[in-house]
Design an enzyme around this catalytic site. Structure first.
Site, mmCIF file in Angstrom:
data_model
loop_
_atom_site.group_PDB
_atom_site.id
_atom_site.type_symbol
_atom_site.label_atom_id
_atom_site.label_comp_id
_atom_site.label_asym_id
_atom_site.label_seq_id
_atom_site.Cartn_x
_atom_site.Cartn_y
_atom_site.Cartn_z
ATOM 1 N N SER A 121 0.817 -1.211 0.000
ATOM 2 C CA SER A 121 0.000 0.000 0.000
ATOM 3 C C SER A 121 0.848 1.257 0.000
ATOM 4 C CB SER A 121 -0.888 0.027 1.248
ATOM 5 O OG SER A 121 -1.726 -1.094 1.314
ATOM 6 N N HIS A 142 -1.418 -2.937 -6.771
ATOM 7 C CA HIS A 142 -2.078 -2.589 -5.518
ATOM 8 C C HIS A 142 -3.595 -2.682 -5.652
ATOM 9 C CE1 HIS A 142 -3.208 0.635 -2.357
ATOM 10 N NE2 HIS A 142 -3.212 -0.573 -1.825
ATOM 11 N N GLU A 154 -3.933 -0.121 -8.725
ATOM 12 C CA GLU A 154 -2.810 0.724 -9.117
ATOM 13 C C GLU A 154 -1.674 -0.172 -9.609
ATOM 14 O OE1 GLU A 154 -2.894 4.619 -6.263
ATOM 15 O OE2 GLU A 154 -2.341 2.739 -5.286
ATOM 16 N N ASN A 192 -3.359 6.164 -1.637
ATOM 17 C CA ASN A 192 -3.007 6.234 -0.219
ATOM 18 C C ASN A 192 -2.344 7.547 0.151
ATOM 19 O OD1 ASN A 192 -3.743 4.142 1.659
ATOM 20 N ND2 ASN A 192 -2.738 2.721 0.262
#
Length: 285
Positions: A121, A142, A154, A192
């Site tokens: 992450s 991700h 991602e 994130n």
């Protein structure tokens, strides 16, 4: 490794994310091996997969034949020697040394062409790839929780990641019925990094006594968010969320805007990890 050549996918880590990723890979028709050193976690992942698929059948999104085919494609193991695959996706704890150790161990039982993808992450892919043989095959993939439902993925290229590998993973994400977004390497990547302040500022409000957990969540929901920061942390896992914040705090050279919360650390220390533990910022039956 070309997209057309992918036949087998190995998933390392049978927790919430690993289980979900393995499920969608098997649903897409790939022979999928889910690995974990903990037999109990593997058993739980197997039960969760069967339950998720049964719910899909009940809701009319899957046929019983789809369910059986998915289960036939999926195997569970505690033996790394069986993880000789075309693509390996690690979904373990957010610790650089653990991720690097996994890929180094798996290099011995895989082809130099095997793609090593990380579901990290927050840890830069360039750092994970450092010291891994053939670092051009290391890439970020991700997923978001729950992986079998959330569409976004991602795809992150580290400094050494080859464009061909990134494109192969993009195509794989499409095959898994996901919506891939290509990103260059940076701590936290896109989602994130942007979303971190949703949690961090919510926790600061709580620390400062501006409002309680329920009030902050309700106000954010009233503003159009599906969930408030504390409900979302409980869903993701308070421990996972805290680990990501800590990783980004370090990666950005201890920039105060990413400072982890002592309240969240206390929750983690107490084992209050959210929905999965029955208690986080809220209590669950």
């Amino acid at each position: 490794m070309r997209f057309e050549d992918i036949k087998t996918i190995g998933i390392v880590g049978a927790g919430t994310m690993g289980q979900g990723i393995a499920q969608i890979c098997a649903q897409a028709g790939y022979k999928t091996i889910l690995f974990d050193i903990n037999a109990q976690i593997l058993q739980k992942a197997e039960a969760t997969t069967a339950s998720n698929l049964s719910k899909g059948v009940e809701r009319g999104k899957l046929t019983d034949a789809d369910k059986q085919a998915t289960l036939a494609n999926l195997s569970f193991t505690g033996d790394t020697l069986t993880l000789s695959c075309d693509v390996i996706i690690e979904a373990v704890v957010e610790r650089l040394e653990v991720k690097q150790s996994i890929f180094k161990d798996l290099d011995a039982v895989n082809s130099p062409d095997t793609i090593f993808a990380s579901n990290t992450s927050s840890i830069p892919i360039t750092r994970i790839a450092a010291g891994i043989p053939n670092p051009e095959r290391v890439v970020g993939m991700h997923f978001f929780n729950p992986a079998h439902i959330m569409k976004l993925v991602e795809v992150i290229s580290g400094a050494a990641t080859s464009p061909e590998v990134a494109e192969t993973i993009r195509q794989l994400a499409l095959k898994l019925d996901k919506k891939p977004v290509m990103a260059q390497d940076s701590p936290g990547f896109i989602v994130n990094r942007v979303a971190r302040h949703f949690y961090v500022e919510g926790l600061k409000l709580l620390e400062e006594g501006v409002a309680d957990v329920q009030t902050i969540d309700k106000l954010m929901q009233a503003s159009g968010f599906k969930m408030g920061p504390f409900e979302l942390m409980d869903l993701i896992g308070v421990d996972t969320n805290y680990s990501v914040t800590s990783s980004m705090f370090e990666a950005f050279h201890y920039d105060p805007k990413f400072r982890p919360s002592r309240i969240q650390q206390q929750k983690v220390d107490a084992g209050h990890h959210g929905r999965k533990s029955g208690k986080g910022f809220y209590t669950y039956e």
